[in-house]
Design a protein around this motif. Sequence first.
Motif, PDB file in Angstrom:
ATOM      1  N   PRO C 110       0.828  -1.203   0.000  1.00  0.00           N
ATOM      2  CA  PRO C 110       0.000   0.000   0.000  1.00  0.00           C
ATOM      3  C   PRO C 110       0.863   1.254   0.000  1.00  0.00           C
ATOM      4  N   ASP C 111       0.251   2.379  -0.399  1.00  0.00           N
ATOM      5  CA  ASP C 111       1.000   3.637  -0.482  1.00  0.00           C
ATOM      6  C   ASP C 111       1.557   4.077   0.864  1.00  0.00           C
ATOM      7  N   ASN C 112       0.929   3.629   1.945  1.00  0.00           N
ATOM      8  CA  ASN C 112       1.402   4.126   3.243  1.00  0.00           C
ATOM      9  C   ASN C 112       2.507   3.277   3.856  1.00  0.00           C
ATOM     10  N   LYS C 195       4.572   5.795   5.705  1.00  0.00           N
ATOM     11  CA  LYS C 195       4.746   7.116   5.125  1.00  0.00           C
ATOM     12  C   LYS C 195       3.413   7.785   4.897  1.00  0.00           C
TER      13      LYS C 195
END
Lengths: 715, 249, 195
Positions: C110-112, C195
């Motif tokens: 995932p993007d995070n 992030k």
Amino acid sequence: MKLTRRDVLRFAGGGLIGTLFTPIPWKLLDDTAIWTQNWAWLPKLPRGPISTRFSHCTLCPAGCTLRARCCNGVPVGLTGVPNLATKNGVLCAAGFASHHMPYHPLRLNGPRAYTGKDDGSMLIPVTMDATVEALGRKLRAAASATSGGSVAILDQRPGRALSRAYQEFLSGFQGGQYLVSPSSEDGTLRALRNLSATQCPPLGYDFENARTVLSFGAPLLDGWGVPEQMYRLFSDRSASGRKLIQIESSKSRTARAAASWLPVAPGTEAVLALGLANVIVREGLYSKDAERRIKDFPRYRDLVLRYHPHPVAALAGVDPDVLVDTARAIASSPSIVVSGADPAAGPADQTTEILVAGLNLLVGNVGRKGGIVYRRDVPGTDGPGYAETALHQVPDHSIAALIMDGMESGATFPHSLLKRKLVEDGGTVVLLSPYLSGHSAVADYLVPTASPWETWEEVPAPPGATSASFSLAVPLLPGREYSVDAYTFLKSLSKASGVNLEDHGSGESLLRRRAEMIAASKRGMVYAADGSEGKPASSFANGEAIWQSCADGGTWVDDAADASSKPEFNILGQLTDADLARSARMQQAAGSLTLVPFSTRAALSGATISPVMSKVFQESDLRMNGGTVLLNPKTALLFGLKNEDRASVRTKNGLLIARVLCDPTVKPGLLHAAVGPLPNGTPVADEEQSAGVLSLCTIQDDGSWRFTEATIEKV
Amino acid sequence: MEQATEKKSRFGMLIDLDRCTGCGACMISCAVENNIAPAEQKATTRTGVTWIRVSAMSNGAEFPATDTVYVPMPCQQCEKDTPCVAVCPQNAVDVDPQTGIVGQVPQRCLGCRYCMTACPYHARYFDWWDPRWPEGMEQTLNPDVAPRMRGVAEKCNFCHGRLHAARTKAAAEGRTDIAPADYVPACVEACPAHAIVFGDLNDAESEVARGAAHPHSFRFLVKLGTESKVYYRSERAWVRDNADAFRLA
Amino acid sequence: MKHRGIIFLLAGVLAALAIGWFVFPLALYRTEPQPIGFNHAVHTGEQNSMTCDMCHEFAEDGRFKGIPVVAKCAECHSTAIGTTDVEKRLVEEYITPGKEIPWMVYSRQPDNAYFSHATHVTRGKMPCEECHGPHGSSTTLPSFQVNRISGYSRDVWGRDISGIPSEPWQGMKMDRCVNCHADRNKVDGCVACHK
């Protein structure tokens, strides 16, 4: 065997128990949790190679050098690149989001025309060919003797190679006028050149070497000149013995950082300038050389001697001792006296501009290191050029057809000013802009140009710079098929209107040609964006080499100009006694306020900045959305107003419903009215009217609009 | 595998209020760096999201004796009894033992907003809307910071995306410690007046540690004992006097 | 019948187990074809003996570039090497027009999530295989299965639906990171990896 209801239930119960020993519930729970943490409709982060490119910001005239961090070649983050040699490279709030501009929701995606001039007029899509043809006809008609006006181009970013092409184009029309914005940033310099009795070279402010800077309202630390230089020189009060004295009614961001602040009564700046001159003349502090160069010195001396500091200080509302000290400070060492204001407040009145310019002449600042120095124009444009007039200074009703280039960024003006300059029946107005900006409302035709980051753009020297310069904004994104190159558009206009214009190819080739001329002149230095040492332009093989260096973010900076020039001036030449008498006119009537519009540079409407600027305009009260008025708490009390009230602001020009905020830094009796973006998502039509506050302003005979009498009432 | 022995840092900030002109460059560079979406039409000063917010603070005197400082207020990175950490039912925020950063993981947040009530500095924000950028603008998102969804709390993490980048760079060069020049939050880099200094408070020689010890340096609401790591500095005595009972405009 | 109740109950349990373990995975994942075939073994085998980092490179700033861009392929494959169909398609459809291959990434997080290859591989000297398994010696690409709910690759959870890795490199979920860090006494806050 007969299946009973009990069997089915048992089977289901078994199924349920069994399910607990399968991944179904646990995996579903996990996947659902992941799904809720990464909703499919959230934007996905770009992935791809990271690269770095240098470019220049084109949102305002400062033209800061910046470094763009790109992902997949698309800029995703910007950083200023401070460069001492080019005095450049600190980004402002708007600059940090300039890479959003190509995706601006108010982008104009094709030529548009208004169906008429009345209120019900609608914006309709038109074809480019039809626009050019119609405009060609209108330009020819405007140039004819019967129109009563002439063709004009308002260049919001003068000094470019394209500006030169505009001037050539205009020379094909009888009485063609090349106009610039009524920007106040070079108001003092323009006034000085207008006062010169002999040929005066272009001028610039040598802030680096000045010991004292006396600013008549110029927001030096709040969007003025080149931010890198202004912050470096003035943001630290204790630094380097350089002294900033701010003359400004309210305690602005610049005033609070200044070494001293004179809270002048609005409209008495001209008198204050005379009072300062009085001290300098009486105490014999003026420059003897200046005495020779001011041709009407005796008359000027007689005039200023009538303005003794005590009555002047009383009228202007400042401490007489501070006034005397200020006069001595500017006379005792190289100094700069500069007038100015934020873009919405516009130019100072003509009398003030002349008297401020006069102070510079009196103490010998002109042509002196650390004062106002001479500079040269970009090679290829030296020598007697075309006249350049500020919009507010052209005669009324003298423009029959106007082409406006560029969005308002460093400067704006009330639309009523424009209407006054156009011929009685309204004339024709064409706006070249990538966005539906605040000026779209006054245009008859809108022509979409390329947004920043989509085309090569020239970044000339900012107003007030000490030398000519040349740098480029780099296209990192492909252009849109609907956007038009301004130069190509100009060429097709010249064809349609039968005017001769030398063909230099495209806008890009126009810029490359300029690089060639710089190379041929062998003048100046080229500084790379990485801060390495500059290289003389003469060491570059040809224009292509200089172009390459600039395309990598470099900047060409001209050599210092010959300082031996001694132009002569007439300070009072254009001033009449009536002007002087009027200069102390702003004694407001009881029960009224003085409305002063204000704005932030580069953020004059929602169309000229990224929507993310809502952080400072809408989501905090750091900057003001259009239609907010600031009042001193005492003044507010007097009018029965408190924070967050809605109030109607009325002047003789109209009415505006405004949001009231109390601000103790505002001088009592003043009404600071914000010109700026409206909240994100505001309909386009409202956005176009965002200059609403400016429509309340009264335009004076000299074209300035800074002070207007107003009343305010709670609604 | 070799045992990683990283230096323990306490990252902190020192903001010179006399230098700050309230231009807002920090707020915009922060929003761009951390993928904070533009406001929806209805967003206001109460519902907007600004990880660092600059507000005016007045000395309360009448014109012309009035004086103003602009106070940039990022998360104060409280070290002791961190109020938001103490109240979070979700463990969506913790104090990072390696860096001292109070790290918020919005994806873990359930949106109760208890932390916002607990934060004495009002430095926490709630996403009332899903993040939305105008069409095409999502290409300009910073690839190093994940966008947050509607219904969660978020705040300044001292540009953790930049910390990650600095760590990756250090690792690639075989170092265990990051180079101070590689880890500079966006607001610090953006400030045109150089009003913000950032660094490791554990490093006594760092500019921020030396500056924090200056008699004109102070922290807001020290009386609460949160041991915040964002210091402020002003020559103006009234500003320092207001530090324990401040009210921002 | 004496055990009639138990039999139905057990039948229910068995049915659920069968569905849960064999049918559910088929329903949960959607198989998507990779745009083009790829043979790792040919590249890493004796004939070419390439190492992983010759194609899966690091950028100057230490960032891991992941799957190489088509320009990297073109360094060797500017014209077809050999006569296979895949090779012909690679050159005609991607390399000659300079079009990127829309690979689907088995390990896409995932993007995070933040993961630094430099920290683990360059500094930590972990072999690629420790997380990615013997991917480098495969002759064909495994099928790419998308989780219909979360949208992530099946390999993130692990090929085995139980979530218990059948091989040590199976699965790339957070607990895998956390356990490994805990084993090495690495104490981190959330922002270390998010992030």
